[in-house]
Each structure stands twice: as structure tokens, then as C-alpha cells.
Design an enzyme around this catalytic site. Sequence first.
Site, short mmCIF file in Angstrom:
data_model
loop_
_atom_site.label_atom_id
_atom_site.label_comp_id
_atom_site.label_asym_id
_atom_site.label_seq_id
_atom_site.Cartn_x
_atom_site.Cartn_y
_atom_site.Cartn_z
N HIS A 1 -5.87 10.43 -1.42
CA HIS A 1 -5.13 11.29 -0.48
C HIS A 1 -5.77 12.68 -0.46
O HIS A 1 -6.13 13.20 0.58
CB HIS A 1 -3.67 11.39 -0.89
CG HIS A 1 -2.95 12.53 -0.25
ND1 HIS A 1 -2.62 12.53 1.09
CD2 HIS A 1 -2.52 13.72 -0.74
CE1 HIS A 1 -2.02 13.67 1.38
NE2 HIS A 1 -1.95 14.41 0.29
N ARG B 1 -7.44 4.65 4.61
CA ARG B 1 -8.04 5.76 3.87
C ARG B 1 -8.81 5.17 2.69
O ARG B 1 -8.19 4.68 1.75
CB ARG B 1 -6.93 6.71 3.42
CG ARG B 1 -7.27 7.53 2.20
CD ARG B 1 -6.36 8.71 2.00
NE ARG B 1 -4.95 8.43 1.74
CZ ARG B 1 -4.47 7.97 0.58
NH1 ARG B 1 -5.26 7.68 -0.41
NH2 ARG B 1 -3.17 7.79 0.44
N TYR C 1 -1.57 3.17 -7.32
CA TYR C 1 -0.70 2.50 -6.35
C TYR C 1 -1.38 1.49 -5.45
O TYR C 1 -0.73 0.92 -4.58
CB TYR C 1 0.05 3.55 -5.51
CG TYR C 1 -0.85 4.56 -4.82
CD1 TYR C 1 -1.47 4.24 -3.62
CD2 TYR C 1 -1.09 5.82 -5.37
CE1 TYR C 1 -2.29 5.16 -2.98
CE2 TYR C 1 -1.92 6.74 -4.75
CZ TYR C 1 -2.51 6.41 -3.56
OH TYR C 1 -3.33 7.31 -2.93
#
Lengths: 362, 326
Positions: free
Chosen positions: A262, A258, A271
Site C-alpha cells: 500500500h 496493486r 494479508y
Amino acid sequence: MILKEYDALSKKRFQVLDEVGKVINPKFEPKIDDKTLLHMYRMMLLARIADEKALQYQRQGRMLTFAPVKGQEAAQIGPMAALEEGDWLSPAFREQAAFLYKGVSLEQAYLYWYGNERGSFFEDGVRVLPVNVPIGSQVNHAAGLAYAEKLKGNKNVAVTYIGDGGTSHGEFHEGMNFASVYNAPMICIVQNNQYAISTPRAKQTKSETISQKAVAYGVPGIQVDGNDVLAMYAVVKEARERATKGEGVTLIEAYTYRLGPHTTSDDPTIYRKDEEVNEWLLKDPLIRFKGYLEGKKLWDDKKEATLVEELTEYVGETFKKVEVSEDPTVDEIFDHTYATLPEELKRQKAQHLAFLSESEEN
Amino acid sequence: MAMMTLLQAINNALDQQLTNDPTVVSYGEDAGFEGGVFRVTAGLQAKHGEARVFDTPIAESAIVGSAVGMAIAGMKPVVELQFSGFMFPAYNQIVVHLARFRNRSRSSYSLPLVVRMPYGGGVRALEHHSESLETLFAHIPGLKLVIPSTPYDAKGLLTAAIKDPDPVIFFEPKKYYRAGKQEVPEEEYIVEIGKANVLQEGTDITLVSWGAALRDTQKALQNLKENISIELIDLRTIAPMDSVTVVESVKKTGRLLVVSEQVKTLSIASELIARVNEEAFLYLEAPPVRVGGYDITIPLPRGEHHQALNDKKILRAVRSLAGYEV
């Protein structure tokens, strides 16, 4: 037989194209006519531009929260191109590229993320279920769709998408197990994009690959380079053949990334590191597919520029339509609760309409 | 004292209990490293370690089911479900185990755990991110359901929930996570579970609300020009419900208005009104009134205002109830 040669326990990842689009696995290069190849590329590019523009609109406060698909287009366009019209798509929530290929209009796709239920109303014959937010629940729907198609004697399959995180969910197991037991014509594609929001794939499952979970269900599983549109096409084609011959379920792990957040509410810099993202940018599925088409003399920079311009304008025009679209009416909000509105709801609706007209007067 | 948002107050309570009680653990989807999608648990893993504050695979049933096991083994799990609209896979564990373990084991087992989840609408969120599902928990014997409306209560109620010997469902009004600060004591304190809070005394109308709806109500009442004396009650605990406070108030005012975000049928308001009818029927000077949602699926953001609370809906009900004459 790709599924045999790249069996889930072979520890091999199936790939046809390298990162610049050179065929490195000619044995399994699928035979796709030029027209279809160009259509696939067109839809992939449309998905990319629509995604990037949506992110821009969102940052400008014109679009609500949505889940970008950037980086995963090949894992969706390849499989959809390998399907037939009567096949079903039971999606999760990041399948805009698949939606577009399968006949959902961009306007509808945008409308959903714009916060309007009309975005989940598809034209007759578009066998796509609405965006599915509750993780994993779509797998059971696909099992049911597939079972029903088989029962009706149709040669249709149901394809479902789920993420690496979704495989932790009970419903992934339940749907896989149910469909497998009855050899339902279901294809489950796990888009392993390495993260479930902030949680890395390693914290999601102890399995070395996600495809190896197929072994437990007694069905073929395969890990595929999810950024390779030809590999994804070829595998789904074969899985579809198996399914329509009554041989049952296939589990396909599309190994991908990705590139975006998100959803637009997420900040991935918390992260993951830029270096990691940059590495994956080099594996962009569009670069690869474009390189392949150029190698076949089907594509060049001039055609690219023309198409980018055309699609950018189309996306812009479509979003303008979405922005001026009518908000859901009171009728729409109430009347779809049941086939026939019960008396109590009729009363509540009347009360609301009275409240609205009273509010306008004041 | 420090000025805190509701979100900071929850973080502070968790931090304090993780510090004071080695049996407390905190986990959920993205709730470890990142500190949750709302950052409610931010910083707790860095401070208390990954063994006690951690990320889970995506599986709500596993989160709550494992908490049951941990609680039986002597821990006090405080688990997070990302949104109340995603709690359904865990509902099986909540209803068939969480609520029943004490009773079916004749109290040889208790489950002193807390299930936290943000709830409610009004944040222009995606599908399944705006629900108000109080009834689904309040209806189940053996569960407690707590909903703070202020930072002070959030810390005190969560601390009480963690110390409670029974399972507590803790709803967090996400619309007000970061809206407004309040002085919150640094030291540990509890706000007793099962006690409503009379925020404002009055003589004309008893107005009961809780959580985000209570904050919406307070905002609306600022625009009330008429001279109507309102007794405003923050229910705070939905189950077990403090109907005594409400009934006593209605005996004084004779009029009851309940404001919530829930759909109308079988809402918490329905239960409150039933209890008032049972206990204070002859004191009523007007039929009790519910303000809240209609019996429809919460619309997506473009239509959500039709279902959401607003000043006009609340004030219209206040005026109409105050003016009601038999």
C-alpha cells in the site's frame, strides 16, 4: 458504443487485449497512431522504472514513505492518453503514472514523496491537482472542476481517480451524485486494486461490482480490465465524448491489482498470499502492451533494452537532483500560508529566524 | 508487572477490557485482521473473534456514527481512526452527536465510547499524518480528551476511558508508540481522567506539557546544565482540564511555561495561560510562555524541523523564563 454493450449490469468486463497482448476484441480496438502508442509505452515504462527505483531508494533509507503504483500503470496511462490538454486530473495518491503522462515532471513527482512541498508546484498549463491523501475528497473537486468547465463553455472534462476502498467514503457518493445531477463532464475512475491497505475488496462493499454503483447515480458504469491499456483508452475516449456533448458523468471501474505494498510502511505479506501476487504478475500491464506493440512490429527486445537503459539512467539522474535539492526555506514555509503574511505571522517568522541564527552561533 | 511499550500497554488495556466486559467492541480501518497500521490492536481479533474486533470500510464518519448507535444500544465501542489528520469526516458525528447526546436527551442516553487516534509529528510522515488537533476536541463541550505520555498512563487512562460513562477522545503519541518501556501492572487499574500528574516538584518554573511533547521536554531537560528548579506537570487530560494543579503550582513558582506540538493560536497552552491569569495573576513573576509550533501548516518532512519541538527551543524558553526580571 462500448458503454452500452458493456453496461454495468451486463456482468461483462471490457477488454481489448489478452494477457500477452493479442487483440481479442477487434471491434473495439482503438485507433491510436504509432507515435502515440510508443509514447504511451515509454511513459508506462518510465512510471514502472521510477517506481521500482523509488522502492530501492526507500529501502536504502534515501526516500521517505511513498505509495507504489506498480501493476496499475495501464489504468492510468490509457485514460491520460485519451484526454486533451485542457482536461483536468484530480488524483488520489497513487497516480504517479498519470502524473507523468499529464506533464508533471519526474523530479516534481519524486520531490513530493521526498517530503518537499515543491513537488506539488506544477508548471503552468499542467492541469493536475496535487497528490490527495484524504480519501475520497478529490471526487468533489473533480465535480467542481467539471461543473466550472461546463459553465465556462469549454469542452474540457475532469477525470478523478479513487480506489476500491475509497468508494466506501461519503465523499465518493457525494461527488458522484453532485456531478451526475448537473451532467457535469466528469469521469470517475475507480482503480479496484483489490485491497484497501489490508482490507480486501469484499469487506469494502457488498456490491458485486463497483461499476454497478453507477446505476444508482443514473449514469453509465463499466467494468474494464484495468491492466489493458487499450481498453482503458477506448472507454475513456468514449466517456470523454459523452461528457463534452453534455451527457454527463461516467463511472469506470478499472479492475486491477496493486503488485506492491500500500505504501512502503505496509507489509502485504500479512494479508495476502504469494500465489495470488504471482498470478497477477502474469497479468502485468507492461507485458500486455509490449506484446501488442511487438505484434504491430513497433517494438522488439533491442528497442526495449535501449529504452530501459535510457530511462534507468534518466531516473537515476533525476533522483540525484532530488537528493541534492535545497530543503524548504523558512520563507517557503511561512509565506504560502496566505497571499499576504499577516503581522502576527511576520512576527513569528522573525522570531524563528532569530532562533535559527542564535542556534547557529551556539 | 511486565515491561511494556506504550503501544503494548494500549493493546493490553484493550485486551483486558474485551475479556472482562462483553459489551466492549473494537473496530476501525485495518484494525481487525491486521491489527491496525501501527499494530496497536494486533492479536485482538484472533483472541476475541471477528464479531467484536473487526475491519471497517474506509469511512470515518461511519466508524464514529455507528459507534454512537452501538453505544445507545448498550455496547462500549472503542474505535480507531487511522490518523488524527483523517478524523475530519468523523468530526461531524463527533461534534453534532457524540458531544451532545447526553445533554439533548437530558441524560436518558449516554455514549460510553472511546475514539482512539494516533496524533502528532516528528516521524517524517506523509501529509496529514502529523497534526496536533487537541483544540478541535477540547473546544467542544461534552467531550473528554485524554493524552497519555507513558505506557503506565496509557493503560490506566484507556481503561478509565472505556469505563467512563461519557465519550472520550483518546490521542496516542505515535512518535513514542515503541520508544521506551516501562513497568505496567498486568492487573486492571485506572488512572483517573481529569487529573494532572506532578512528575517532578520544583520552585522556579512550572512547566506543563503532555503526550509526545512531554517526552520531548523530559529529553531536553536532561541537557539543562543550569541550576533551575522545575516543577514538571503532565497534564494527561486536556478536557476537562485540571487547571487547579497548574494554578497551585504557579502560585508557588510564579512562572509558567507550556510546551506543546500545537500551532500557537488558540492552543491548549492559550487556555492554560488564561486560567493562570484568572486565578494566579498576582503570583506571576514573569509573563507566561508558550513553546510550540508557529501558525503554519505542518511542513512535509524536509521542512518539518522548523515547526517541530527540539531541545534548543525548549531549553531557550526555560532559561529565558528563569532569568526574567521585572
